[in-house]
Design a protein around this motif. Structure first.
Motif, PDB file in Angstrom:
ATOM      1  N   MET A   1      -8.110   5.620   0.471  1.00 18.48           N
ATOM      2  CA  MET A   1      -7.643   4.716  -0.581  1.00 18.48           C
ATOM      3  C   MET A   1      -8.119   3.308  -0.270  1.00 18.48           C
ATOM      4  O   MET A   1      -7.988   2.824   0.837  1.00 18.48           O
ATOM      5  CB  MET A   1      -6.112   4.766  -0.625  1.00 18.48           C
TER       6      MET A   1
ATOM      7  N   LEU B   1       0.333  -2.354  -7.868  1.00 20.48           N
ATOM      8  CA  LEU B   1       0.427  -1.423  -6.763  1.00 20.48           C
ATOM      9  C   LEU B   1       1.893  -1.009  -6.668  1.00 20.48           C
ATOM     10  O   LEU B   1       2.764  -1.842  -6.817  1.00 20.48           O
ATOM     11  CB  LEU B   1       0.029  -2.215  -5.518  1.00 20.48           C
ATOM     12  N   SER B   2       2.130   0.256  -6.436  1.00 20.87           N
ATOM     13  CA  SER B   2       3.537   0.627  -6.291  1.00 20.87           C
ATOM     14  C   SER B   2       3.989   0.397  -4.853  1.00 20.87           C
ATOM     15  O   SER B   2       3.171   0.297  -3.938  1.00 20.87           O
ATOM     16  CB  SER B   2       3.752   2.087  -6.692  1.00 20.87           C
TER      17      SER B   2
ATOM     18  N   GLU C   1       5.426   2.450  -2.942  1.00 25.07           N
ATOM     19  CA  GLU C   1       5.035   3.589  -2.104  1.00 25.07           C
ATOM     20  C   GLU C   1       3.561   3.496  -1.716  1.00 25.07           C
ATOM     21  O   GLU C   1       3.190   3.802  -0.599  1.00 25.07           O
ATOM     22  CB  GLU C   1       5.323   4.909  -2.830  1.00 25.07           C
ATOM     23  N   ASP C   2       2.733   3.095  -2.686  1.00 26.93           N
ATOM     24  CA  ASP C   2       1.308   2.920  -2.389  1.00 26.93           C
ATOM     25  C   ASP C   2       1.105   1.892  -1.300  1.00 26.93           C
ATOM     26  O   ASP C   2       0.298   2.063  -0.390  1.00 26.93           O
ATOM     27  CB  ASP C   2       0.554   2.438  -3.639  1.00 26.93           C
TER      28      ASP C   2
ATOM     29  N   ARG D   1       2.148   3.283   2.026  1.00 25.11           N
ATOM     30  CA  ARG D   1       1.192   4.284   2.487  1.00 25.11           C
ATOM     31  C   ARG D   1      -0.044   3.596   3.033  1.00 25.11           C
ATOM     32  O   ARG D   1      -0.595   3.973   4.058  1.00 25.11           O
ATOM     33  CB  ARG D   1       0.811   5.206   1.325  1.00 25.11           C
ATOM     34  N   TRP D   2      -0.472   2.580   2.301  1.00 22.65           N
ATOM     35  CA  TRP D   2      -1.644   1.827   2.721  1.00 22.65           C
ATOM     36  C   TRP D   2      -1.388   1.143   4.064  1.00 22.65           C
ATOM     37  O   TRP D   2      -2.202   1.207   4.985  1.00 22.65           O
ATOM     38  CB  TRP D   2      -1.985   0.795   1.639  1.00 22.65           C
TER      39      TRP D   2
END
Ligand SMILES: [Ca+2]
Ligand SMILES: [Ca+2]
Length: 92
Positions: free
Chosen positions: A1, A14-15, A17-18, A21-22
């Motif tokens: 990603m 961007l969420s 969660e994103d 995760r990032w």
């Protein structure tokens, strides 16, 4: 990603969660926590125009218990910091 955070005005949102995760991609030692060093690596990779000072400031604001590491909950504080101070667009 791939996430580029440098242009708040032309980025898709961007969420939360994103974002987490990032961020966790930079958890080099795999302890599930983001250290100052890991945070700086993340900021560099995101091309955030961010001084070392700013990343220190972000860490200080997000690190609620002051242990120098960001756990899951504290990463959400960092999100708030990024939104308010860095102009990133992150939606919950
Ligand atoms: Ca870590
Ligand atoms: Ca902490």
């Amino acid at each position: 990603m791939t996430i580029v955070l440098k242009c708040a005005h032309c980025q898709p949102s961007l969420s939360l969660e994103d974002f987490k995760r990032w961020l966790k991609q930079f958890d080099r030692n795999g302890d599930g926590l983001i250290s100052k060093r890991e945070l700086r690596a993340a900021m560099r990779s995101a091309s955030v125009r961010l001084s070392w000072f700013k990343s220190q400031e972000g860490m200080r604001e997000a690190d609620a218990n002051g242990d120098g590491l960001l756990d899951d909950e504290e990463m959400e504080n960092l999100v708030a910091f990024a939104q308010n101070r860095l102009g990133m667009k992150i939606v919950a």
